[in-house]
Design a protein around this motif. Structure first.
Motif, PDB file in Angstrom:
ATOM      1  N   GLN A 372      17.477 -29.236 -44.212  1.00  0.00           N
ATOM      2  CA  GLN A 372      17.178 -29.089 -45.805  1.00  0.00           C
ATOM      3  C   GLN A 372      15.630 -28.838 -45.810  1.00  0.00           C
ATOM      4  N   PHE A 373      14.842 -27.633 -46.375  1.00  0.00           N
ATOM      5  CA  PHE A 373      13.648 -27.711 -46.529  1.00  0.00           C
ATOM      6  C   PHE A 373      13.339 -26.675 -47.696  1.00  0.00           C
ATOM      7  N   ARG A 374      12.216 -26.608 -48.329  1.00  0.00           N
ATOM      8  CA  ARG A 374      11.783 -25.983 -49.313  1.00  0.00           C
ATOM      9  C   ARG A 374      11.036 -24.940 -48.729  1.00  0.00           C
ATOM     10  N   ILE A 375      10.975 -23.696 -49.125  1.00  0.00           N
ATOM     11  CA  ILE A 375      10.032 -22.592 -48.726  1.00  0.00           C
ATOM     12  C   ILE A 375       9.523 -21.956 -49.756  1.00  0.00           C
ATOM     13  N   ASN A 376       7.950 -22.046 -49.485  1.00  0.00           N
ATOM     14  CA  ASN A 376       7.086 -21.374 -50.787  1.00  0.00           C
ATOM     15  C   ASN A 376       6.524 -20.008 -49.633  1.00  0.00           C
ATOM     16  N   CYS A 377       7.228 -18.910 -50.014  1.00  0.00           N
ATOM     17  CA  CYS A 377       6.782 -17.800 -49.747  1.00  0.00           C
ATOM     18  C   CYS A 377       5.974 -16.792 -50.504  1.00  0.00           C
ATOM     19  N   PHE A 378       4.882 -16.511 -50.375  1.00  0.00           N
ATOM     20  CA  PHE A 378       3.896 -15.607 -51.254  1.00  0.00           C
ATOM     21  C   PHE A 378       2.822 -15.107 -50.412  1.00  0.00           C
ATOM     22  N   GLY A 379       2.192 -14.266 -51.158  1.00  0.00           N
ATOM     23  CA  GLY A 379       0.970 -13.712 -50.565  1.00  0.00           C
ATOM     24  C   GLY A 379       0.830 -12.116 -50.671  1.00  0.00           C
ATOM     25  N   HIS A 380       0.037 -11.598 -49.892  1.00  0.00           N
ATOM     26  CA  HIS A 380      -0.736 -10.124 -50.040  1.00  0.00           C
ATOM     27  C   HIS A 380       0.514  -9.151 -49.521  1.00  0.00           C
ATOM     28  N   VAL A 381       1.729  -8.890 -50.461  1.00  0.00           N
ATOM     29  CA  VAL A 381       2.674  -8.406 -49.754  1.00  0.00           C
ATOM     30  C   VAL A 381       2.393  -6.728 -49.632  1.00  0.00           C
ATOM     31  N   GLY A 382       1.360  -6.470 -50.468  1.00  0.00           N
ATOM     32  CA  GLY A 382       0.947  -5.098 -50.335  1.00  0.00           C
ATOM     33  C   GLY A 382       0.487  -4.520 -48.889  1.00  0.00           C
ATOM     34  N   ASP A 383      -0.035  -5.570 -48.210  1.00  0.00           N
ATOM     35  CA  ASP A 383      -0.536  -5.199 -46.738  1.00  0.00           C
ATOM     36  C   ASP A 383       0.333  -5.929 -45.619  1.00  0.00           C
ATOM     37  N   GLY A 384       1.506  -6.473 -46.303  1.00  0.00           N
ATOM     38  CA  GLY A 384       2.492  -7.139 -45.195  1.00  0.00           C
ATOM     39  C   GLY A 384       2.110  -8.496 -44.828  1.00  0.00           C
ATOM     40  N   ASN A 385       1.116  -9.283 -45.439  1.00  0.00           N
ATOM     41  CA  ASN A 385       0.683 -10.612 -44.944  1.00  0.00           C
ATOM     42  C   ASN A 385       1.361 -11.490 -45.993  1.00  0.00           C
ATOM     43  N   LEU A 386       2.073 -12.312 -45.321  1.00  0.00           N
ATOM     44  CA  LEU A 386       2.909 -13.600 -46.064  1.00  0.00           C
ATOM     45  C   LEU A 386       2.304 -14.958 -45.684  1.00  0.00           C
ATOM     46  N   HIS A 387       2.027 -15.690 -46.612  1.00  0.00           N
ATOM     47  CA  HIS A 387       1.991 -17.339 -46.500  1.00  0.00           C
ATOM     48  C   HIS A 387       3.304 -17.875 -46.490  1.00  0.00           C
ATOM     49  N   TYR A 388       3.955 -18.213 -45.550  1.00  0.00           N
ATOM     50  CA  TYR A 388       5.299 -18.582 -45.265  1.00  0.00           C
ATOM     51  C   TYR A 388       5.429 -20.024 -44.969  1.00  0.00           C
ATOM     52  N   ASN A 389       5.459 -21.143 -45.975  1.00  0.00           N
ATOM     53  CA  ASN A 389       5.096 -22.370 -45.654  1.00  0.00           C
ATOM     54  C   ASN A 389       6.470 -23.235 -45.974  1.00  0.00           C
ATOM     55  N   VAL A 390       6.720 -24.132 -45.097  1.00  0.00           N
ATOM     56  CA  VAL A 390       7.941 -24.832 -45.054  1.00  0.00           C
ATOM     57  C   VAL A 390       7.600 -26.290 -45.380  1.00  0.00           C
ATOM     58  N   PHE A 391       8.553 -26.852 -46.461  1.00  0.00           N
ATOM     59  CA  PHE A 391       7.876 -28.190 -47.184  1.00  0.00           C
ATOM     60  C   PHE A 391       9.327 -29.013 -47.250  1.00  0.00           C
ATOM     61  N   PRO A 392       8.996 -30.416 -47.278  1.00  0.00           N
ATOM     62  CA  PRO A 392       9.943 -31.285 -47.321  1.00  0.00           C
ATOM     63  C   PRO A 392      10.770 -31.406 -48.515  1.00  0.00           C
ATOM     64  N   MET A 393      12.138 -31.517 -48.751  1.00  0.00           N
ATOM     65  CA  MET A 393      12.835 -31.886 -49.830  1.00  0.00           C
ATOM     66  C   MET A 393      11.958 -32.959 -50.845  1.00  0.00           C
ATOM     67  N   PRO A 394      12.457 -32.814 -52.201  1.00  0.00           N
ATOM     68  CA  PRO A 394      11.618 -33.924 -52.921  1.00  0.00           C
ATOM     69  C   PRO A 394      12.319 -35.330 -52.618  1.00  0.00           C
ATOM     70  N   GLY A 395      11.437 -36.384 -52.514  1.00  0.00           N
ATOM     71  CA  GLY A 395      11.791 -37.626 -52.015  1.00  0.00           C
ATOM     72  C   GLY A 395      11.222 -37.890 -50.575  1.00  0.00           C
ATOM     73  N   LYS A 396      10.842 -36.711 -50.015  1.00  0.00           N
ATOM     74  CA  LYS A 396      10.352 -36.902 -48.228  1.00  0.00           C
ATOM     75  C   LYS A 396       9.104 -36.400 -48.455  1.00  0.00           C
ATOM     76  N   THR A 397       8.494 -36.588 -47.103  1.00  0.00           N
ATOM     77  CA  THR A 397       7.007 -36.286 -47.081  1.00  0.00           C
ATOM     78  C   THR A 397       7.202 -35.522 -45.590  1.00  0.00           C
ATOM     79  N   ARG A 398       5.886 -35.075 -45.365  1.00  0.00           N
ATOM     80  CA  ARG A 398       5.826 -34.007 -44.042  1.00  0.00           C
ATOM     81  C   ARG A 398       5.923 -35.134 -42.865  1.00  0.00           C
TER      82      ARG A 398
END
Length: 471
Positions: A372-398
């Motif tokens: 179980q993880f949270r994924i924040n996927c965002f970025g410059h989609v117009g040129d195919g560049n994504l910042h694809y970052n994986v985070f812990p669930m609430p209550g946990k840390t990296r």
């Protein structure tokens, strides 16, 4: 074999320049933004001109001391610090920050490597021109570092990477020789283009000391909108539709997932969420137009067409500069929100546009299979560049997932490779991705890169361990 910067060697280096050019390394020069590397303490030199840079590099080559070129320190892959090996000479370009010349009729600006990106933008604006390189760290990033890493940012869709914005460079090579390549020419077919060899080399082939940069006409009018889309696939269809409507006037096209808004609410509540109900996906669109065109009208027509085609469910168009700034604040604050949450593993990747939606879907499945993880996927989609970052669930840390970081990274990068993408879209290789380059890089390319490094830097003093593994 490189030598450490012992007190005796440091004294020899100090003898090359006035005493006020040197200081002991402090925290600024020993850290990088993500806190993954801590540099080894060494001497910091702050030369005032290119001849002083050349003198320092010559002395370092003679002493076989490593040299770490240092710009604004904003790099995200550890290229600006030396956590291993002999203590280096940190060569900071911060005192070489002049705008040497501006040629508005040629659309050219000449800046020293230590010029802060925001100051370059302001100098262009002062002659009613645009320098379009724009990124979150532009208030502290320096143009030499932007070129050394071939920085991207939000304007790549229309204007290209840093490489595309540079006509020529002046640089000091590992021998201490000065390369006088500060050309303002747009056509010059006189052999190998050393400019493009040095751009993106991350200081491993020399020190960029100045650059001739391309300027552009400032768009007379600009318009900004947030559109709610049903999926990344719909976002890409919207991009194609936007280009049908306004051609190459699309300046930025940024994909934002609801996780980004959730992180902003959790860590930066002062950043206003304009949506009454946060959508799963939305895009930030900016168009810049000239003449009598009215971008708000163009965006309204785009919205109407997109709704008719089922691509957009809702949207809002900025009516003034304050609203535009509010929209961009959302996008530009997401990296800081990510930092405050603390990712388990962050990825700066690119895939062909046609594979982007499949990558997001398949990536989520593979990460979910791990846990179980949270994924924040965002970025410059117009040129195919994504910042694809994986985070812990609430209550946990990296820290709770440190034993899974490498596996997450491998999952993401293997998928990128399967889809003919790149594991480093705009941040560079630095020290963080040396192993990735070896794993996924083309063998012929890697052999050529090593041959070039050996030819230009036979002693191996320039930023050893960055891009290519130190030998």
């Amino acid at each position: 074999m490189l030598n450490s910067l012992t007190p005796d060697v440091a004294e020899k280096l100090r003898a090359t320049l006035p005493a006020d050019r040197f200081s002991q390394a402090d925290a600024q020069h020993l850290a990088e933004p993500r806190g993954r590397y801590e540099g080894r303490a060494g001497l910091v030199a702050r030369p005032r001109d290119t001849s002083e840079v050349a003198a320092l590099v010559r002395a370092a080559a003679e002493a076989r001391v490593p040299v770490i070129p240092y710009g604004g320190g904003t790099g995200l892959v550890g290229g600006q610090v030396a956590p291993e090996g002999p203590a280096p000479l940190v060569l900071s370009l911060e005192k070489m920050s002049a705008i040497r010349a501006v040629y508005p009729e040629e659309n050219v600006l000449v800046a020293e490597a230590g010029a802060i990106l925001a100051d370059v933008q302001a100098a262009a604006e002062g002659v009613d021109r645009l320098f379009p390189l724009s990124l979150a760290a532009e208030g502290s990033a320096r143009i030499g570092g932007n070129l050394a890493t071939n920085a991207g940012g939000t304007g790549v869709l229309r204007y290209g990477n840093a490489r595309d914005l540079c006509l020529g460079v002046e640089a000091v090579l590992p021998s201490g020789e000065i390369y006088h390549g500060l050309s303002r020419l747009r056509k010059d077919n006189t052999g190998y283009d050393l400019r493009h060899l040095l751009i993106g080399a991350e200081g491993t082939l020399g020190v960029i000391t100045a650059a001739s940069l391309k300027l552009f006409a400032r768009p007379v009018h600009s318009g900004t909108a947030l559109f709610q889309v049903g999926s990344p696939a719909a976002a890409l269809s919207l991009l194609a539709l936007a280009r049908d409507h306004v051609g190459e006037n699309v300046s930025a096209f940024e994909l934002i997932h609801r996780q980004g808004f959730d992180f902003l609410a959790e860590t930066l509540p002062q950043v206003r969420n304009p949506w009454a109900e946060t959508p799963e996906w939305c895009v930030l669109v900016e168009v810049g137009m000239s003449g009598g065109s009215v971008p708000q009208e163009a965006l309204e027509k785009l919205f109407e067409s997109a709704v008719e085609q089922g691509l957009v469910a809702d949207g809002m168009i900025a009516l003034n500069e304050t609203q535009r700034d509010d929209f961009w604040t959302i996008r530009e604050s997401i990296p800081e929100a990510n930092r405050r949450i603390g990712s388990v593993s962050s990825h700066d990747i690119s895939v062909p546009l046609g594979a982007l939606a499949d990558f997001i879907a398949e990536g989520g499945k593979r990460i979910a299979a791990l846990g179980q993880f949270r994924i924040n996927c965002f970025g410059h989609v117009g040129d195919g560049n994504l910042h694809y970052n994986v985070f812990p669930m609430p209550g946990k840390t990296r820290a709770d997932h440190m034993d899974e970081r490498d596996e997450i990274k491998r999952i993401v990068h293997d998928l990128v490779h399967e889809m003919n993408g790149s594991v480093s879209a705009e941040h560079g290789v630095g020290r963080l991705k040396v192993g990735d380059l070896e794993r996924y890089g083309d063998p012929a390319k890697l052999a050529a890169m090593r041959a070039i490094k050996t030819a230009l830097d036979p002693v191996g003093i320039m930023n050893p361990g960055a891009v290519l593994r130190a030998r």
